[in-house]
Design an enzyme around this catalytic site. Structure first.
Site, PDB file in Angstrom:
ATOM      1  N   PHE B 212     -26.101  12.267   8.328  1.00 56.00           N
ATOM      2  CA  PHE B 212     -26.861  13.330   8.997  1.00 56.00           C
ATOM      3  C   PHE B 212     -27.893  13.886   8.023  1.00 56.00           C
ATOM      4  O   PHE B 212     -27.540  14.328   6.926  1.00 56.00           O
ATOM      5  CB  PHE B 212     -25.944  14.468   9.467  1.00 56.00           C
ATOM      6  N   ASP B 321     -29.194  13.500  -0.510  1.00 58.32           N
ATOM      7  CA  ASP B 321     -29.326  14.666   0.362  1.00 58.32           C
ATOM      8  C   ASP B 321     -28.123  15.575   0.130  1.00 58.32           C
ATOM      9  O   ASP B 321     -27.010  15.293   0.578  1.00 58.32           O
ATOM     10  CB  ASP B 321     -29.399  14.188   1.820  1.00 58.32           C
ATOM     11  N   LYS B 352     -29.256  25.428   2.918  1.00 53.10           N
ATOM     12  CA  LYS B 352     -28.003  26.144   3.197  1.00 53.10           C
ATOM     13  C   LYS B 352     -27.563  27.055   2.052  1.00 53.10           C
ATOM     14  O   LYS B 352     -28.145  28.107   1.846  1.00 53.10           O
ATOM     15  CB  LYS B 352     -26.890  25.134   3.543  1.00 53.10           C
ATOM     16  N   THR B 376     -48.021  25.903   5.033  1.00 54.41           N
ATOM     17  CA  THR B 376     -48.511  27.245   4.731  1.00 54.41           C
ATOM     18  C   THR B 376     -47.517  28.034   3.888  1.00 54.41           C
ATOM     19  O   THR B 376     -47.862  28.569   2.843  1.00 54.41           O
ATOM     20  CB  THR B 376     -48.828  27.997   6.026  1.00 54.41           C
TER      21      THR B 376
END
Lengths: 495, 495
Positions: B212, B321, B352, B376
């Site tokens: 995931f 990841d 997280k 931005t």
């Protein structure tokens, strides 16, 4: 530097321009008020050369940690300045700046301190554990400025995430419409796990030449403003239609512009048919009300009405991307309000001036099951708190009216300058203070940007050779005249 | 409810369990300390049925604004509670909860109030106008826990944006390597504007079955955990390799697991070759150190070392990841530290527990030009401020050691329960407090989750039939024993 001669508190007469004692051609704005005005001077004030030593040291320090290239070319001296209570400026080593690139003027109006510190120092998983005051804060902030026909809003962390999820919502809606129900087949479920159709279907989002919708991979497939954004990143085979290339001032070229818009609408419809025939139908159309990054390209309400009808006719969702235009700079909360439609869109995405990303959507664009439109944070409730406060100030101080007034003064001033410097300037255009003007060539544009920076005014470019103006919402008409004088000085040096 | 009988301050003996007066089988943890402990009771305490009336009203209110489906199935009673200074719990209508799904325990350790309110109420464009203290705050926060071999970090707004931009960085790096220089051809520039190769090249990211990596469109093409995330969203033709399916406890199945890992490595290499041959070469490999959403699947340090070597051999970037695993729950800041490698990765992404999204990267993965990796906001400096404070607390209170100790007690307790309830539990596994256990079937799992919730413990599922444990970093060993007792009560009801 003219402005450095000026004391902080100053009785200003715009008519006599006594306060600006610098040499050179002096521009007197025709739109200037005829009465004497007294107020705090809060124009730019330069204390060092640009970049100053402190900025250079900080830029170097940051460069050792991460890519500091984006702000090098023209802004390195203000990359590391502290924001002040006066939100139209930023200070570094004593210098007072005007940031006229505040598409990103997020805190442009926040003056009071929010009391709810707990919201500011917590980071909840909004999708599953939103704080108790979250619905109230959404109601006070985003829902109080909902676009016509939309009562639902989904917050997201940034503009790109907002558009990515808006696209997903359109795909899910389209596929359920194709199925006639929302129960995926076993084949849908098994194929999607390995990235294959029909589970991961061949569907597309139609976007426009010159459009900008963000830099994540779904968004990038709809961005067509500059190669630097897209180069080397794999993309989708999605269609691109022409955005009208209008002549300005719009009211002087009504017939020509209507023809150009009709041509673009016709071609858009052709593209939709073509992509359906090749097995990659258009699930949604995404468009900016004013193409910003692509060069401040405008289109008429009739164009957008025509496009909305084409979307309906071909069963595509219609997504208006207000990430740059939303938040008041055009004189309305949403630029699409200028179209005067009751049902302007199926989805309206936002970010930047709204302080949080997200998108409004019609009921039928709501995903049918949990976790389809989801991530851990789904925005940040502290930003809703700030936005509620910003909206209070906008209302209390009638800032949208101010923007309309300032924008008119700015555009009229640009028209005057354009007449005065026909070899340099052309195509002045704008809505509210969301204005732009074209410069004869890229080199001159960059020189003008640098010279304006040296006078304390931070302008930004867009498109091939435009300068865009994005002042904060609290920029008043008198600020416009201060700016026009400085801009005139800069232009005089290029004559 | 047992815990509602307990006063807030209580002298607790874990050995006699006097404090828990509820009927039913009483589990006494073997890992419990042999001495009497005195402390504030801060286990769960239920004041209403679940969901309580206030939660129901707020859930309904939010449902009128946006999709409230994700938190309906099992968490609707805690969706709208206020966080408290005691970060292991949340309160709604007087109820004290334990949130044991705090992969998202962002503020798990923040107890002091940051003084720098200006950072909290401003939202700068970090890419061009970062605040003056930004490099310092990066140094105090993210850079103070940099993975081995990485001195550069790029903040982003969320985990998905972090991975999207990490993928872009790998594609840019790979294409420049292919070219032998960083000057794109005219054809590159012109084709990328219309989403075509070679400007938008046919390149892929290799990911793993069960992995995931987020829900935006680039990330989704590498996510293979559950159909609900991927269904109806167009995707890329990118390769998927098998993630080892190991037997637990790992130390009892060394030989079998080594064989399984060897098979997966071999197949990974085959897939890389195959995708190169079909003209869609693998620019990068992305993997989680522990597959979290996919079911808490572990692999050995040898597997990851082998994979790192395969990436090197085939010229692919290696992206670890750590969005779920990073931040201390495994007993180290980064789960990949358990591999014991000097050069574990080219890119490490996070979000997280780190409070901000972003990714660390090696120097050569830095984009060569401005605006290629950009947006931005590029994160939010207020989150670095909070993270710096969280890291201070982690260090001051030796929380990583606490996690290691609590994790050991938790895993041992799960082993015991697994022996006691062999018909219900299996495959207990974990690193630090990042633990999970399998339940005999999905229906029983859901019933257990609901019953635990009714006793004030919020657990979450992962994979097909696992329960995952994600306590906050300040969960101590004695909390583990309180939990094991409650969990035992729940299991006894299912016997």
């Amino acid at each position: 530097m003219a402005s450095s001669l000026i004391s902080r508190r100053f009785a200003l007469s715009l008519q006599t321009n006594l306060w600006l004692s610098a040499p050179g051609c002096r521009y007197v704005s025709k739109a200037a008020p005829k009465t004497q005005l007294e107020y705090d001077y809060d124009g730019p004030s330069m204390k060092t050369s640009v970049p100053g030593p402190r900025s250079q040291a900080l830029t170097k320090q940051l460069g050792e940690i991460q890519n500091n290239l984006p702000f090098k070319p023209e802004m390195d001296s203000v990359t590391l300045v502290r924001s002040t209570s006066s939100v139209t400026m930023r200070r570094a080593e004593g210098t007072t700046w005007w940031t006229w690139t505040t598409t990103a003027c997020w805190m442009s109006t926040l003056r009071s301190r929010p009391s709810q510190l707990s919201t500011l120092v917590n980071r909840p998983a909004l999708g599953i554990l939103p704080p108790e005051n979250f619905p109230d804060k959404l109601t006070e902030s985003l829902l109080s400025v909902s676009p016509s026909g939309m009562t639902r809003v989904q917050t997201m962390a940034c503009g790109s995430c907002s558009n990515e999820n808006a696209y997903k919502a359109m795909f899910i809606w389209y596929r359920n419409k194709e199925r006639g129900h929302n129960m995926p087949s076993d084949e849908d479920v098994s194929t999607c796990m390995i990235n294959k159709a029909p589970g991961c279907p061949d569907l597309s989002i139609l976007s426009f030449n010159g459009g900008f919708h963000g830099r994540t991979m779904g968004c990038l497939a709809t961005t067509h403003s500059k190669a630097i954004h897209k180069l080397d990143v794999p993309s989708f085979d999605w269609p691109m239609a022409p955005f009208p290339r209008l002549q300005y001032p719009l009211e002087e070229f009504t017939r020509e512009n209507a023809q150009e818009e009709a041509r673009c609408l016709e071609e858009t419809e052709d593209v939709i048919v073509k992509w359906r025939q090749k097995g990659n139908p258009v699930a949604g159309i995404v468009i900016e009300p004013i193409q910003a990054e692509g060069g401040d390209n405008h289109a008429s309400p009739d164009f957008f009405k025509g496009l909305r009808n084409i979307a309906r006719k071909h069963g595509c969702a219609f997504h208006v991307d207000e990430v740059q235009t939303g938040g008041g700079a055009t004189g309305k909360y949403w630029a699409h309000e200028h179209w005067g439609m009751d049902d302007p869109a199926d989805i309206v995405s936002f970010s930047k001036k709204l302080l949080t990303g997200g998108y409004y959507h019609k009921d039928e664009l709501q995903a049918d099951k949990p976790y389809r439109i989801f991530n851990t944070w789904m925005g940040d409730p502290s930003k809703n708190l700030l936005l509620a406060e910003v909206l209070n100030v906008i209302r209390r101080e009638n800032l949208l009216e101010e923007v309309t007034r300032s924008g008119k003064a700015l555009l009229n001033g640009l028209y005057d300058l354009q007449a005065q410097y026909p070899g340099i300037l052309s195509r002045a255009r704008g809505q509210g203070t969301f204005c732009a003007i074209d410069i004869c060539d890229d080199a001159t544009r960059n020189s003008i940007l640098l010279k304006a920076r040296d006078k304390g005014v931070l302008l930004g470019g867009c498109g091939d050779r435009s300068i865009r103006f994005r002042p904060a919402l609290i920029f008043k008409e008198y600020h416009v005249h201060i700016f026009l004088n400085i801009f005139n000085d800069v232009l005089a040096e290029h004559k």
